[in-house]
Design an enzyme around this catalytic site. Structure first.
Site, PDB file in Angstrom:
ATOM      1  N   ASP A   1     -47.818  -7.378-111.235  1.00 31.11           N
ATOM      2  CA  ASP A   1     -47.252  -8.712-111.080  1.00 31.11           C
ATOM      3  C   ASP A   1     -48.289  -9.824-111.207  1.00 31.11           C
ATOM      4  O   ASP A   1     -47.993 -10.887-111.753  1.00 31.11           O
ATOM      5  CB  ASP A   1     -46.501  -8.813-109.747  1.00 31.11           C
ATOM      6  CG  ASP A   1     -45.192  -8.037-109.789  1.00 31.11           C
ATOM      7  OD1 ASP A   1     -44.639  -7.899-110.901  1.00 31.11           O
ATOM      8  OD2 ASP A   1     -44.730  -7.568-108.739  1.00 31.11           O
TER       9      ASP A   1
ATOM     10  N   ARG B   1     -40.789 -12.209-113.015  1.00 31.64           N
ATOM     11  CA  ARG B   1     -42.104 -12.876-112.911  1.00 31.64           C
ATOM     12  C   ARG B   1     -42.304 -14.021-113.892  1.00 31.64           C
ATOM     13  O   ARG B   1     -42.723 -15.115-113.501  1.00 31.64           O
ATOM     14  CB  ARG B   1     -43.238 -11.850-113.026  1.00 31.64           C
ATOM     15  CG  ARG B   1     -43.219 -10.760-111.964  1.00 31.64           C
ATOM     16  CD  ARG B   1     -42.949 -11.286-110.596  1.00 31.64           C
ATOM     17  NE  ARG B   1     -43.032 -10.277-109.557  1.00 31.64           N
ATOM     18  CZ  ARG B   1     -42.389 -10.356-108.390  1.00 31.64           C
ATOM     19  NH1 ARG B   1     -41.598 -11.385-108.133  1.00 31.64           N
ATOM     20  NH2 ARG B   1     -42.525  -9.421-107.482  1.00 31.64           N
TER      21      ARG B   1
ATOM     22  N   ASP C   1     -48.013 -11.613 -96.813  1.00 31.42           N
ATOM     23  CA  ASP C   1     -49.081 -12.046 -97.726  1.00 31.42           C
ATOM     24  C   ASP C   1     -49.020 -13.531 -98.049  1.00 31.42           C
ATOM     25  O   ASP C   1     -50.013 -14.242 -97.927  1.00 31.42           O
ATOM     26  CB  ASP C   1     -49.017 -11.259 -99.045  1.00 31.42           C
ATOM     27  CG  ASP C   1     -49.466  -9.819 -98.864  1.00 31.42           C
ATOM     28  OD1 ASP C   1     -50.184  -9.540 -97.882  1.00 31.42           O
ATOM     29  OD2 ASP C   1     -49.096  -8.974 -99.708  1.00 31.42           O
TER      30      ASP C   1
ATOM     31  N   SER D   1     -43.098  -1.233 -99.494  1.00 21.96           N
ATOM     32  CA  SER D   1     -43.197  -2.494-100.209  1.00 21.96           C
ATOM     33  C   SER D   1     -41.961  -2.585-101.093  1.00 21.96           C
ATOM     34  O   SER D   1     -41.693  -1.694-101.900  1.00 21.96           O
ATOM     35  CB  SER D   1     -44.466  -2.513-101.062  1.00 21.96           C
ATOM     36  OG  SER D   1     -44.334  -3.500-102.057  1.00 21.96           O
TER      37      SER D   1
HETATM   38  N1  ARG Z   1     -43.504  -1.187-110.564  1.00 19.43           N
HETATM   39  C1  ARG Z   1     -42.623  -2.278-110.787  1.00 19.43           C
HETATM   40  C2  ARG Z   1     -43.211  -3.238-111.771  1.00 19.43           C
HETATM   41  O1  ARG Z   1     -44.392  -3.266-111.962  1.00 19.43           O
HETATM   42  C3  ARG Z   1     -42.203  -2.968-109.511  1.00 19.43           C
HETATM   43  C4  ARG Z   1     -43.289  -3.704-108.798  1.00 19.43           C
HETATM   44  C5  ARG Z   1     -42.922  -4.218-107.423  1.00 19.43           C
HETATM   45  N2  ARG Z   1     -42.562  -3.130-106.576  1.00 19.43           N
HETATM   46  C6  ARG Z   1     -42.520  -3.145-105.237  1.00 19.43           C
HETATM   47  N3  ARG Z   1     -42.036  -2.102-104.658  1.00 19.43           N
HETATM   48  N4  ARG Z   1     -42.933  -4.157-104.545  1.00 19.43           N
HETATM   49  O2  ARG Z   1     -42.493  -4.001-112.358  1.00 19.43           O
END
Ligand code: ARG
Length: 389
Positions: free
Chosen positions: A121, A92, A13, A173
């Site tokens: 995110d 983040r 991405d 992911s």
């Molecule tokens: N669900 C988690 C959050 O919102 C992790 C997000 C990223 N997860 C991932 N498998 N890329 O903080």
């Protein structure tokens, strides 16, 4: 050309995003945040340059991540929906903060990230940037571009000679950092399917974990883990060591369906060996040293703190006020907790502190007892008095 600072991971991405932004006449400054994901930053840096970035920053923020982001949630006992230790959510606002700093340094007026429009995110990045500098313009290429599927995106990368690693099929992911891993997509999208063993990296399967338990002693100083087995370590070493010991014993796996901020329920797998161990130990120490009212009252705020973190509201006044509240409580949270980790379990087997409120002479049923049982009679009468007909 307008300068733009892109939070760059080296994945498909954000690599496509470099090209996409360049085509829209941006001078792309890529920014790689090292939060302990242990990627090959030199290779990723080269990839960014070869894809068209004019400059690449690699910033090691591991220590800051632990001391200023992870440790406050430990002090707060903040867990989202009673299961998620927030490893991704915590990284983040930190990454966004550095992104804003680089934008200021480079005199860039625009920043970008590679998050999808379905996740949490994007909210965390953009809200943090807005709270830190509302004048910065923000772009989320993945939300805007024309690709409908990952295959189309891969075709775009191939056509444009974007050097990405798409030879092996990666159905998941994954987000990872020093503090934990999050895995979703692929077969995991069916919440009835048991996660395949191959998705785990930080934890051994409890079935294959050692047949003998391992004991760990953790020393806390004002709510922060400072020693393991009586030896002082840096924050990074503490997390590394506990990840290793607990991970080897299969501790720290979570399989949950969670409520995302954008209204979707999603199924996510987490690995968080060190964090799980520290949370259990920290709670045990608080049980020993906090008075009842503080301990009970704190719980509602723990939940709030977890929500603020999950919802991308890290830079808000309330979150800072809660930090002050938890810091005050942690003044007493120093001491030692002894744990036994064994085949996926982490059990507290001992705790001690100079601030302990546990009084053996009151609790005992033995000869040392000093508790005056006669006082209970009057107490109980008055206790029920307001409700007596
Ligand atoms: N669900 C988690 C959050 O919102 C992790 C997000 C990223 N997860 C991932 N498998 N890329 O903080």
């Amino acid at each position: 050309m307008k300068k733009i600072v892109l939070a760059y991971s080296g994945g498909l991405d954000t690599s496509c995003a470099i090209k996409w932004l360049k085509d829209r006449n941006y001078d792309v400054i890529a920014f790689i945040a090292d939060v302990g994901q242990k990627d090959d930053y030199q290779t990723i840096k080269k990839r960014a340059m070869n894809t068209g970035a004019s400059k690449v920053y690699v910033v090691n923020m591991q220590k800051e991540f632990l001391t200023d982001y992870v440790f406050p949630t430990i002090k707060a006992n903040a867990i989202y929906e009673n299961k998620y230790l927030l490893a991704t959510a915590l990284s983040r606002p930190l990454i966004a903060k550095h992104q804003v700093a680089i934008a200021h340094k480079e005199n860039a007026k625009t920043v970008a990230h590679g998050c999808t429009g379905k996740g949490n995110d994007q909210v965390r990045f953009e809200t943090t940037v807005t709270l830190l500098d509302p004048k910065l313009e923000q772009i989320a290429p993945v939300r805007e571009w024309e690709f409908k599927t990952r295959e189309q995106e891969i075709d775009y990368a191939r056509e444009n000679k974007i050097p990405i690693d798409v030879t092996k099929k990666r159905p998941y992911s994954i987000d990872k950092n020093l503090y934990g891993r999050a895995i979703e997509c692929g077969v995991l999208e069916d919440p009835w399917q048991e996660p395949p063993e191959e998705i785990y990296q930080m934890t051994k399967s409890p079935q294959n974990a050692p047949d003998k338990p391992t004991y760990i002693e953790i020393d806390f100083v004002q709510g922060i883990p400072a020693k393991i087995n009586k030896k002082a370590h840096t924050p990074i070493a503490i997390i590394d060591k506990l990840n290793e010991i607990a991970g080897k014993n299969g501790v720290g796996r979570v399989d949950m369906v969670e409520n995302r901020l954008v209204g979707i329920k999603s199924r996510e797998i987490y690995e968080n060996p060190a964090g799980t161990t520290i949370f259990i130990a920290h709670q045990a120490l608080e049980d020993l040293v906090l008075d009842r009212e503080t301990a009970h009252f704190k719980q509602a705020f723990s939940r709030k703190y977890a929500e603020l973190t999950y919802y991308g509201l890290w830079e808000t006044p309330l979150k800072k006020q809660l930090d002050a509240y938890f810091d005050k409580i942690q003044e007493r949270v120093s001491g030692t907790v002894r744990l036994k980790v064994y085949k996926g379990n982490c059990v507290v087997v001992g705790r001690k502190s100079k601030y302990s409120r546990y009084k053996e002479e009151l609790a005992t049923y033995g000869y040392k007892d000093v508790f005056d049982q006669k006082l209970a009679e009057g107490f109980i009468r008055l206790w029920g008095l307001p409700f007596t007909k």
